[in-house]
Design a protein around this motif. Structure first.
Motif, PDB file in Angstrom:
ATOM      1  N   ALA A  11     -63.315 -96.633 -23.627  1.00 25.91           N
ATOM      2  CA  ALA A  11     -63.669 -97.008 -25.001  1.00 25.91           C
ATOM      3  C   ALA A  11     -64.579 -98.234 -25.001  1.00 25.91           C
ATOM      4  O   ALA A  11     -65.464 -98.369 -25.856  1.00 25.91           O
ATOM      5  CB  ALA A  11     -62.415 -97.290 -25.809  1.00 25.91           C
ATOM      6  N   LEU A  12     -64.368 -99.152 -24.053  1.00 26.84           N
ATOM      7  CA  LEU A  12     -65.185-100.360 -23.986  1.00 26.84           C
ATOM      8  C   LEU A  12     -66.650-100.007 -23.725  1.00 26.84           C
ATOM      9  O   LEU A  12     -67.558-100.646 -24.256  1.00 26.84           O
ATOM     10  CB  LEU A  12     -64.649-101.279 -22.878  1.00 26.84           C
ATOM     11  CG  LEU A  12     -65.178-102.710 -22.844  1.00 26.84           C
ATOM     12  CD1 LEU A  12     -64.730-103.471 -24.079  1.00 26.84           C
ATOM     13  CD2 LEU A  12     -64.685-103.429 -21.594  1.00 26.84           C
ATOM     14  N   PHE A  13     -66.888 -98.949 -22.935  1.00 24.64           N
ATOM     15  CA  PHE A  13     -68.252 -98.498 -22.644  1.00 24.64           C
ATOM     16  C   PHE A  13     -68.674 -97.388 -23.597  1.00 24.64           C
ATOM     17  O   PHE A  13     -69.731 -96.787 -23.421  1.00 24.64           O
ATOM     18  CB  PHE A  13     -68.342 -97.993 -21.201  1.00 24.64           C
ATOM     19  CG  PHE A  13     -68.360 -99.097 -20.181  1.00 24.64           C
ATOM     20  CD1 PHE A  13     -69.563 -99.573 -19.678  1.00 24.64           C
ATOM     21  CD2 PHE A  13     -67.183 -99.682 -19.745  1.00 24.64           C
ATOM     22  CE1 PHE A  13     -69.586-100.592 -18.738  1.00 24.64           C
ATOM     23  CE2 PHE A  13     -67.199-100.696 -18.801  1.00 24.64           C
ATOM     24  CZ  PHE A  13     -68.398-101.163 -18.297  1.00 24.64           C
ATOM     25  N   ARG A  14     -67.834 -97.105 -24.568  1.00 27.33           N
ATOM     26  CA  ARG A  14     -68.071 -96.046 -25.558  1.00 27.33           C
ATOM     27  C   ARG A  14     -68.326 -94.684 -24.920  1.00 27.33           C
ATOM     28  O   ARG A  14     -69.113 -93.893 -25.418  1.00 27.33           O
ATOM     29  CB  ARG A  14     -69.208 -96.428 -26.490  1.00 27.33           C
ATOM     30  CG  ARG A  14     -68.775 -97.473 -27.542  1.00 27.33           C
ATOM     31  CD  ARG A  14     -69.898 -97.892 -28.450  1.00 27.33           C
ATOM     32  NE  ARG A  14     -70.484 -96.787 -29.173  1.00 27.33           N
ATOM     33  CZ  ARG A  14     -71.673 -96.834 -29.768  1.00 27.33           C
ATOM     34  NH1 ARG A  14     -72.388 -97.949 -29.723  1.00 27.33           N
ATOM     35  NH2 ARG A  14     -72.155 -95.793 -30.411  1.00 27.33           N
ATOM     36  N   ILE A  15     -67.635 -94.445 -23.780  1.00 21.18           N
ATOM     37  CA  ILE A  15     -67.617 -93.079 -23.239  1.00 21.18           C
ATOM     38  C   ILE A  15     -66.816 -92.225 -24.222  1.00 21.18           C
ATOM     39  O   ILE A  15     -67.078 -91.051 -24.412  1.00 21.18           O
ATOM     40  CB  ILE A  15     -66.986 -93.056 -21.818  1.00 21.18           C
ATOM     41  CG1 ILE A  15     -67.797 -93.914 -20.849  1.00 21.18           C
ATOM     42  CG2 ILE A  15     -66.845 -91.625 -21.314  1.00 21.18           C
ATOM     43  CD1 ILE A  15     -69.186 -93.414 -20.528  1.00 21.18           C
ATOM     44  N   ILE A  16     -65.805 -92.855 -24.836  1.00 21.87           N
ATOM     45  CA  ILE A  16     -65.055 -92.245 -25.952  1.00 21.87           C
ATOM     46  C   ILE A  16     -65.294 -93.146 -27.162  1.00 21.87           C
ATOM     47  O   ILE A  16     -65.215 -94.371 -27.054  1.00 21.87           O
ATOM     48  CB  ILE A  16     -63.545 -92.199 -25.671  1.00 21.87           C
ATOM     49  CG1 ILE A  16     -63.266 -91.641 -24.270  1.00 21.87           C
ATOM     50  CG2 ILE A  16     -62.816 -91.382 -26.719  1.00 21.87           C
ATOM     51  CD1 ILE A  16     -61.869 -91.923 -23.785  1.00 21.87           C
ATOM     52  N   GLU A  17     -65.562 -92.531 -28.308  1.00 23.07           N
ATOM     53  CA  GLU A  17     -65.829 -93.317 -29.521  1.00 23.07           C
ATOM     54  C   GLU A  17     -64.533 -93.632 -30.264  1.00 23.07           C
ATOM     55  O   GLU A  17     -63.535 -92.911 -30.168  1.00 23.07           O
ATOM     56  CB  GLU A  17     -66.777 -92.538 -30.454  1.00 23.07           C
ATOM     57  CG  GLU A  17     -68.170 -92.320 -29.877  1.00 23.07           C
ATOM     58  CD  GLU A  17     -69.020 -93.589 -29.820  1.00 23.07           C
ATOM     59  OE1 GLU A  17     -68.560 -94.626 -30.359  1.00 23.07           O
ATOM     60  OE2 GLU A  17     -70.124 -93.558 -29.253  1.00 23.07           O
ATOM     61  N   ALA A  18     -64.572 -94.730 -31.022  1.00 24.80           N
ATOM     62  CA  ALA A  18     -63.393 -95.187 -31.775  1.00 24.80           C
ATOM     63  C   ALA A  18     -63.029 -94.205 -32.890  1.00 24.80           C
ATOM     64  O   ALA A  18     -63.895 -93.589 -33.499  1.00 24.80           O
ATOM     65  CB  ALA A  18     -63.674 -96.559 -32.372  1.00 24.80           C
ATOM     66  N   ASP A  19     -61.735 -94.071 -33.120  1.00 28.47           N
ATOM     67  CA  ASP A  19     -61.251 -93.263 -34.244  1.00 28.47           C
ATOM     68  C   ASP A  19     -60.860 -94.168 -35.405  1.00 28.47           C
ATOM     69  O   ASP A  19     -60.812 -93.739 -36.557  1.00 28.47           O
ATOM     70  CB  ASP A  19     -60.050 -92.424 -33.796  1.00 28.47           C
ATOM     71  CG  ASP A  19     -59.641 -91.403 -34.839  1.00 28.47           C
ATOM     72  OD1 ASP A  19     -58.643 -91.644 -35.542  1.00 28.47           O
ATOM     73  OD2 ASP A  19     -60.336 -90.371 -34.962  1.00 28.47           O
ATOM     74  N   GLY A  20     -60.546 -95.418 -35.072  1.00 29.39           N
ATOM     75  CA  GLY A  20     -60.203 -96.405 -36.093  1.00 29.39           C
ATOM     76  C   GLY A  20     -60.257 -97.784 -35.478  1.00 29.39           C
ATOM     77  O   GLY A  20     -60.135 -97.946 -34.260  1.00 29.39           O
ATOM     78  N   GLY A  21     -60.452 -98.806 -36.282  1.00 33.09           N
ATOM     79  CA  GLY A  21     -60.543-100.160 -35.772  1.00 33.09           C
ATOM     80  C   GLY A  21     -61.846-100.393 -35.037  1.00 33.09           C
ATOM     81  O   GLY A  21     -62.788 -99.602 -35.144  1.00 33.09           O
ATOM     82  N   CYS A  22     -61.901-101.480 -34.264  1.00 39.01           N
ATOM     83  CA  CYS A  22     -63.143-101.781 -33.545  1.00 39.01           C
ATOM     84  C   CYS A  22     -62.865-102.688 -32.361  1.00 39.01           C
ATOM     85  O   CYS A  22     -61.780-103.272 -32.236  1.00 39.01           O
ATOM     86  CB  CYS A  22     -64.146-102.451 -34.491  1.00 39.01           C
ATOM     87  SG  CYS A  22     -63.621-104.094 -35.048  1.00 39.01           S
TER      88      CYS A  22
END
Length: 1530
Positions: free
Chosen positions: A1337-1348
């Motif tokens: 998630a830190l590298f945005r390989i997976i995108e956030a579903d909520g929050g940041c």
């Protein structure tokens, strides 16, 4: 011969037709002599000549006897009756001879005897067919057909005598003959049905080809069933027939290999004696073995081609007679009708023959593809390391996908090498007879064009070779990029790699543009040369004798029809030579590949002895041109011993295993291995199949053994977590397994094989320490392991296991520096104890970091105690090193040991395990507990999409847009103009010839008029040629533009696709689009488009001319148009879907091939090369299941279309004959109309073929477009942070949640944490807690579903992906390198100076190694970094991180395959170099993060604890404390 027989039997009365036949108004009778000599002899003569063909088929059939109730039984019965009838006829003739000599005629007796002989032979062969199980016979069928045709005149004679009483007939003879004719007709009728053998078991999907009758095979009627089904529904793989036995790879390959192998072995022997002869021209060709293997197919094809070439010269002769008939109004109508019928029948026979030729040759091409693909695969599995260096996977894939294809494409056209010259010679001969010496002028004009064509062809040869070189380079680069895509994304290197690929592609396009211009020159030559030949010949013909040489319709259009025959071989010669050029390039590349060195099977002796493994004075290298990597190697391993191999990075540990496996070049010494072998490589090789099949590895499933192996290899829990247990499909390279899981599966594979000897190449480095200990105890250990009785060779960096080994081998600089038991080596106080001491000293300095020694407290104490006993000074030295630190860090020896054993109890650090077991599975396969999978849970890799129905108009539009709409329209208009000029020139010639004929008859007109008219005709023709050339140049601009745009779109989208796309899409599938489909757009599609437009306009022109000449023929055309439409409707829907299925079934060949190449050492080690070759053959067969019906579909279509074309010839000629007295119908117009109609058969077929080819090849655009509209990553975030961001490295995670895909459960639930600048954070948690998910998630390989997540106050979700990833640094698990220079692998953007690069190498402890290389930073790294050890690759990955040195560093446990000393140096480097950075360490072992500032403890995707290690350990109720207790840290 027949006239001679007629003269001998008949004497002076030997005419064939009755006297005065030319002037009769009715069809004349055949004379008594002609009927009973010629027409009786022909069928028997045919049967005698061709019976050896039938006897050959009878000898080679393997069927059982034919069923008694098959048509063959009735045919035998009828044959018997016919024999009796003929005996009665002969007896009657003898009776007349004896009793009524006046009525006896010896001619009758001769004819009856000859017929009797033929029928008896036919009956014998029919009985043989029944007994030998031959289902149908073409020879017998054709015999009865000829009997019926040859007997028709006599039948007419007898019936006329009966019906009209014109002449008396012998009632007895007539009755016997009519009965025999009726029986012959029944024989022919029954031959139209196939018989059935008694043992014939027809499977549901068995191909009906060999159970069909001869007539059905001749007309391809057996394919109609599939064509009808394809029209009703979109065909699927299940609808296709199984492959015929004779077409299966397993039945084809043995004979080819028997012919190929001797040549290669002779070459090897030769170059051993004379090494200087190892040059390309001496490589053994593949054409010789191919000819030996398929000589009978080639002879059959050559026979069909020769027949076709001969028959096609009937048409000009018949045209000449037809024009004479039109001009001479006194000739009776039956002559014109006869000419038309013979013209139709000869065209029909021509069609049948030519498509048997094409069917034979296309099948030959299919067989060639099958055997060469299998041979390349087998060779690739056995390539030596030296040979493999010069041949990347991409290059070998290109051999299969492109070069073999070129050789296959040559099969249908190879006969033109002798056929084209033959046709040219015959055409020139007949033209000489027509035009005299004038034809030489045209011929020499033609010869003048040939050098130009030769020059163009030679340039094209060079261009094709250059293009293939660039294509290889591009595919090789793409293969590496796709293999390392995750690393590329983490480093934000996509743009750099994309740019490198596009630079190669630009070079490829430059060559393509040049080739297209050359092709335009060839086309101009093709259109212009035959026209110039004809115009020059006509002009010279007129000038030689202006008074007598008149261009009448007979001269003009017979000459033009011969020029048309001449045009085809001339055009095809250029095309064939162009194809031959490509084929020669392919042959050169394949020759070189087959001549490459293979693994030396004699380097290891497999023999029974007391020792399990023995090496005597061994010296080994990776290449014959390199210095020895291992030298002075001597060792002896007894059966059942456990032997450890230790040493620093690059000391030769893995090399020693490869030497024992026969993978290295043995320079000296002897190697003996006694027993079966299994191999566990350092980097686990996992296949794209179910987990169970990965473990079984072609061995039968034994439930008890399997369960025991799974339990011992710690896989029980993993299987429980997988959605379908061990039936779950594992993706390419095991992408849905963690590093530890992959290694355990690899281990289980070796254990399940139950071998005598197992080689372990550091398999325990990739698993958790407690798991490693469990595996050692249950699998490897001599005391408790399941392999206790086996010989085990263990390469390890784990010092813990050494005391349990029977022998320890210490390697240093490629030689054995020490060997003995653990205790002996300690007591020796030599290199091994120095190795241990150096390691402990380094670790004592770096207390708190990960160490490769044991898990239990007592184990380190034991090592220290052993060292202390052997050398009492060691403990004092260790204490003095400790005392060099700060006062607060000084401890007593006991305190040091306790702290050391607790905080450093690990085997070796691991860079990255993409996630832990359950978490990784959940990431890729979805939620396993809360959400029930909606589809088959065993499947991960998505089935390749196969479109159905019509190709959408949008696809055509997309291609035309890529070309450019203005250019497309201009191209079409140019061809319209060309067709108009062509029609005008033809009408002008017709008018010219009619005027010339009239002038000759009336004596009016001058020669100057003729010259001027020929000048106008020449201008029109040359104008047509120039317009065609211009249109080709227009298309050239368009195709290069389209190729560039479509490739760029495809590449750009693939590079921007999310990782989820690569997880479920095999690399072979993507390479298929980047290779084969791009090739189709570069080369095939433009040619098909050009030919389609050319032929469609040619058909339209012909129909316009025929309808202008004889409007009544239009009525027939209306009917034929309906038939034409119906045929097309059935064909195109079927052919299109077959092409799609063929494209989809091609990908698995390449995927399996790539997979096999990557695991070649494992495949060889396990001794399963033959099984893998069989698997490859099965995939080739699966491809041919779709390919074979598609080539048959073309033949099915062609036979029917040519029938339509033949009916057009019949209509045009028939209408001309019937309406010859109509005003306005001149001989010139009839000549023009029929000569064009004669060409329409091939043109019509070619037009539909090209239309269909366009539709089937446009599928390439469809498949490419499919991958240009797949979702891309990044959510279109475009915001840019400041140039220096992040300046502090402060990370704020605010109520952060993610899920892997929409509809699945959350993996992280509302995670909130704050990391201060420069803080060192350890992230821990049990399996499935979400540790790796947070990194992704830190590298945005997976995108956030909520929050940041905010870094220095900037929400990373808003940032441009490239900027975000380039400003963070990660040291991932897999040490991925790319082929290229060392510098490119460190700094692909050239953003840093050489000084900075060297500084990074120094800090990564690589400076000495790189300095020792000949080319330093320019040292070439091979594909995947194979010319470096795994440890060196990991150090290069660390150097990348040191070079970037951003404010945020993510360590996913960073030193898998390095020795203990290097490991400690790495930890020291990280602490010193990243002191001012924020460091997040994903911990798969707690002791690696105990010195962190704080620990973030995750549990089920939520933050459970977040505090200092000291405080967390103090909370005995906490999760971290319980985890620490489980891991024996407290």
């Amino acid at each position: 011969m027949l006239p001679l027989v007629r003269e001998l039997v008949c004497g002076s009365d030997s005419e064939l037709l009755e006297p005065g036949w030319k002037n009769r108004s009715h069809l004349p009778h055949v004379t008594n002599c002609g009927q009973h000599t010629d027409f009786s002899t022909i069928p028997t003569f045919f049967l005698c000549i061709f019976s050896p063909v039938l006897i050959y088929a009878l000898r080679h059939t393997h069927n059982a006897k034919l069923q008694s109730f098959s048509p063959v039984s009735l045919r035998i019965l009828l044959g018997g009756l016919l024999v009796l009838d003929l005996i009665a006829t002969i007896i009657y003739s003898l009776y007349l001879y004896l009793n009524k000599p006046s009525m006896f005629d010896v001619v009758h007796l001769y004819g009856d005897l000859v017929q009797f002989g033929g029928v008896c032979l036919a009956l014998l062969l029919t009985v043989a067919c029944k007994n030998r199980g031959l289902i149908t016979s073409g020879v017998i069928t054709l015999y009865w057909l000829i009997v019926i045709i040859c007997g028709a005149p006599e039948l007419r004679y007898y019936l006329s005598g009966f019906v009209y009483n014109v002449y008396p007939v012998d009632l007895c003879k007539a009755t016997l003959y009519i009965i025999s004719y009726g029986i012959s007709f029944l024989e022919l009728f029954l031959c139209c049905f196939a018989d059935r053998p008694t043992n014939l078991y027809k499977k549901e999907n068995s191909c009906p080809e060999y159970t069909a009758s001869f007539i059905n095979q001749l007309t391809f009627q057996w394919f109609t069933e599939l064509a009808v089904l394809g029209n009703k529904k979109s065909l699927e793989k299940e609808d296709l027939w199984d492959l015929n036995e004779r077409d299966k790879a397993e039945n084809l390959i043995p004979s080819f290999m028997n012919n190929l192998t001797p040549g290669i072995e002779n070459y090897r022997r030769r170059i051993k004696i004379h090494p200087e002869e190892a040059i390309p021209k001496n490589h053994p060709s593949i054409f010789g073995p191919l000819f030996k293997t398929y000589k009978f197919s080639l002879i059959g094809g050559a026979t069909f081609k020769l027949m076709f070439d001969m028959i096609q010269f009937f048409a000009p002769h018949l045209l000449k007679q037809l024009i004479k008939f039109i001009e001479d109004k006194t000739q009776p109508l039956w002559i014109g009708v006869s000419i038309v019928c013979i013209m139709f029948l000869s065209s029909l026979l021509q069609s049948m023959v030519v498509h048997q030729y094409y069917h034979t040759m296309f099948r030959l091409g299919m067989h060639v593809r099958s055997v060469l693909t299998s041979a390349v695969y087998a060779k690739a599995l056995n390539l030596s390391n030296e040979a493999k260096k010069g041949k990347s996977t991409g290059e070998i894939v290109n051999l299969m996908s492109v070069d073999i294809q070129k050789i296959q494409d040559m099969a249908p056209t190879m006969m033109l090498f002798w056929s084209a010259p033959l046709q040219i010679i015959l055409a020139i001969f007949f033209l000489w007879r027509l035009l005299g010496v004038a034809v030489l002028a045209g011929f020499f004009g033609l010869l003048a064009v040939l050098p130009l064509n030769g020059l163009i062809v030679s340039q094209m040869r060079k261009g094709h070779a250059e293009q293939m070189k660039y294509k290889d380079e591009r595919i090789k680069m793409m293969s590496e990029i796709l293999n390392g895509m995750k690393v590329l994304k983490l480093y934000a290197w996509e743009r750099s790699m994309e740019k490198m690929v596009l630079e190669i592609r630009e070079k490829e396009l430059r060559v393509l543009r040049k080739l297209s211009y050359l092709n335009a020159g060839i086309i101009f030559s093709f259109v212009c040369a035959p026209f110039l030949v004809s115009i020059v010949s006509f002009v010279v013909y007129v000038l030689i004798d202006p008074e007598n040489n008149i261009l009448t319709p007979e001269i003009c259009f017979v000459a033009l029809s011969l020029f048309d025959i001449l045009k085809m071989p001339l055009a095809l010669v250029a095309m064939v030579y162009a194809e031959a050029v490509q084929c020669a390039v392919g042959n050169t590349r394949l020759k070189e590949f087959f001549a490459a060195d293979e693994m030396d099977s004699q380097s290891i002796t497999y023999e029974k002895s007391e020792s399990s493994i023995e090496i005597k004075n061994g010296r080994f290298s990776w290449s014959s041109t390199e210095d020895a990597t291992l030298h002075n190697i001597s060792l002896n391993v007894k059966r059942g011993q456990l032997v450890a191999i230790v040493g620093r990075v690059g000391s030769g540990k893995s090399s020693l295993l490869h030497a024992l496996l026969g993978e290295m070049n043995k320079m000296a010494g002897q190697v003996h291995v006694n027993g079966s072998v299994a191999y566990v490589p350092q980097q686990a090789w996992i296949q794209n199949m179910s987990l169970r099949n990965n473990i079984l590895f072609n061995k039968p499933y034994d439930p008890e053994d399997y369960d025991r192996v799974v339990k011992n290899c710690e896989l029980k829990e993993d299987l429980a977590n997988l959605p379908a247990g061990d039936s779950t499909e594992i993706g390419e390279k095991g992408i849905n397994l963690s590093g530890g899981q992959k290694q355990r599966v690899s281990l289980a594979r070796a254990v399940y094989q139950n071998p005598d000897i197992v080689f372990f190449d550091d398999p325990l480095s990739a698993v958790d320490s407690h798991v490693g200990k469990h595996i050692f105890e249950n699998v490897i250990s001599s005391a408790t392991g399941c392999l206790a009785t086996k010989t085990r060779i263990l390469v390890t960096h784990g010092l813990t296991y050494l005391k349990h080994c029977d022998k320890v081998i210490v390697l240093k600089d490629g030689t054995i520096s020490e060997m003995g038991t653990y205790q002996q080596l300690i007591n020796n106080n030599g290199a091994f104890s120095e190795f241990l001491e150096e390691f402990l000293i380094n670790e004592s300095r770096a207390r708190g970091r990960a160490v490769s020694i044991g898990q239990e407290d007592g184990e380190v104490d034991e090592i220290l105690r052993d060292l202390g006993q052997a050398s009492p000074g060691i403990l004092q030295r260790l204490e003095s090193h400790l005392s060099q630190g700060s006062e607060s860090e000084r401890k007593s020896e006991r305190d040091f040991r306790l702290e050391f054993s607790r905080e450093n109890s690990r085997k070796s650090v691991l860079l990255h395990s993409p996630s832990t077991k359950h978490e990784e599975t959940e990431a890729l396969l979805g939620s396993l507990v809360e959400e029930k999978p909606s589809k088959d849970v065993t499947t991960l890799i998505e089935k390749e999409t196969v479109e159905t129905g019509n190709v959408k108009f949008e696809i055509y539009l997309a291609y035309f847009r890529a070309i450019g709409i203005p250019l497309t329209l201009l191209f079409f208009f140019a061809y319209v103009a060309s067709s108009i000029l062509g029609v005008l020139s033809n009408f002008y010639l017709a008018e010219l010839s009619d005027k010339e004929k009239a002038s000759a008859e009336t004596g009016n007109g001058t020669r100057n008029d003729v010259k001027m008219q020929l000048g106008v005709y020449a201008v029109l023709g040359i104008g047509q040629s120039l317009v065609v050339c211009v249109s080709s140049i227009i298309l050239t601009f368009g195709i290069v533009r389209a190729s560039k745009r479509l490739h760029a779109d495809l590449l750009g989208n693939i590079m921007k696709s999310p990782m989820a796309f690569f997880d479920v899409t095999p690399i072979g599938r993507m390479l298929n689009r980047l290779g084969k489909d791009i090739e189709a757009i570069d080369r095939t599609l433009p040619d098909v488009l050009r030919h389609m437009v050319m032929t469609v306009f040619s058909v339209i022109s012909t129909l316009v001319v025929i309808m202008w000449t004889t409007p009544w023929a239009g009525l027939m055309f209306a009917f034929l148009a309906v038939v034409y439409y119906l045929i097309l409707r059935f064909y195109i829907s079927t052919s299109r879907q077959l092409k799609r299925l063929e494209s989809a079934s091609r990908s698995p060949i390449y995927s399996h091939f790539q997979e096999s190449i990557q695991g070649a050492s494992s495949i060889r080690a396990f001794g399963v090369v033959d099984q893998f070759i069989e698997q490859s053959q099965q995939r080739v067969d699966d491809y041919l299941v779709a390919y074979y019906p598609s080539i048959v579909a073309n033949r099915w279509l062609a036979v029917r279309l040519e029938m339509v074309g033949n009916l057009i010839v019949l209509s045009a000629a028939g209408a001309a004959v019937y309406f010859r007295d109509s005003p306005g119908l001149s001989a010139g117009l009839v000549g023009l109309s029929v000569s064009m109609a004669l060409n329409i058969t091939q043109t019509l077929n070619w037009a539909v073929r090209m239309t269909s080819e366009l539709e089937t090849n446009i599928v390439a655009v469809e498949r490419i477009k499919e991958y240009t509209i797949t979702p891309t990553e990044g959510n279109n975030s475009k915001a840019l942070a400041s140039p220096n961001w992040p300046e502090r490295g402060e990370i704020s995670i605010k109520n952060f949640s993610i899920r892997y895909r929409p509809g699945l459960e959350l993996v992280l639930h509302g995670v909130t944490a704050h990391v201060e600048p420069s803080e060192k954070i350890g992230i821990v948690g049990r399996t499935g807690a979400g540790k790796s998910s947070l990194t992704l998630a830190l590298f945005r390989i997976i995108e956030a579903d909520g929050g940041c997540i905010e870094i220095d106050g900037t929400n990373i979700a808003n940032l441009q992906l490239e900027q975000l990833r380039s400003r963070l640094t990660i040291v991932p698990q897999d040490p991925v390198l790319f082929s290229g220079t060392m510098r490119m692998n460190l700094d692909p953007f050239s953003a840093y100076s050489d000084f900075q690069v060297w500084e990074a190498l120094r800090n990564a402890h690589l400076e000495d190694f790189v300095s020792s290389l000949d080319d330093k930073l320019q040292h070439h790294i091979s594909e995947g970094g194979e010319n470096l050890s795994v440890g060196q690759r990991q150090l290069i990955c660390l150097a990348r991180a040191l070079l970037r040195k951003t404010k945020v560093l993510v360590l996913d446990e960073a030193a898998a395959a390095v020795d203990v000393e290097t490991d400690s140096l790495i930890q020291k480097t990280i602490r010193e170099q990243f002191k001012e950075c924020t460091v997040l360490t994903i911990a798969h072992r707690l002791n690696t993060v105990l010195d962190s500032d704080r620990l973030l403890v995750l549990d089920k995707g939520r933050v459970a604890e977040f505090d200092t290690p000291k405080n967390l350990l103090a909370n005995q109720e906490g999760i971290f404390y319980s985890m620490a207790k489980d891991a024996n840290v407290v």
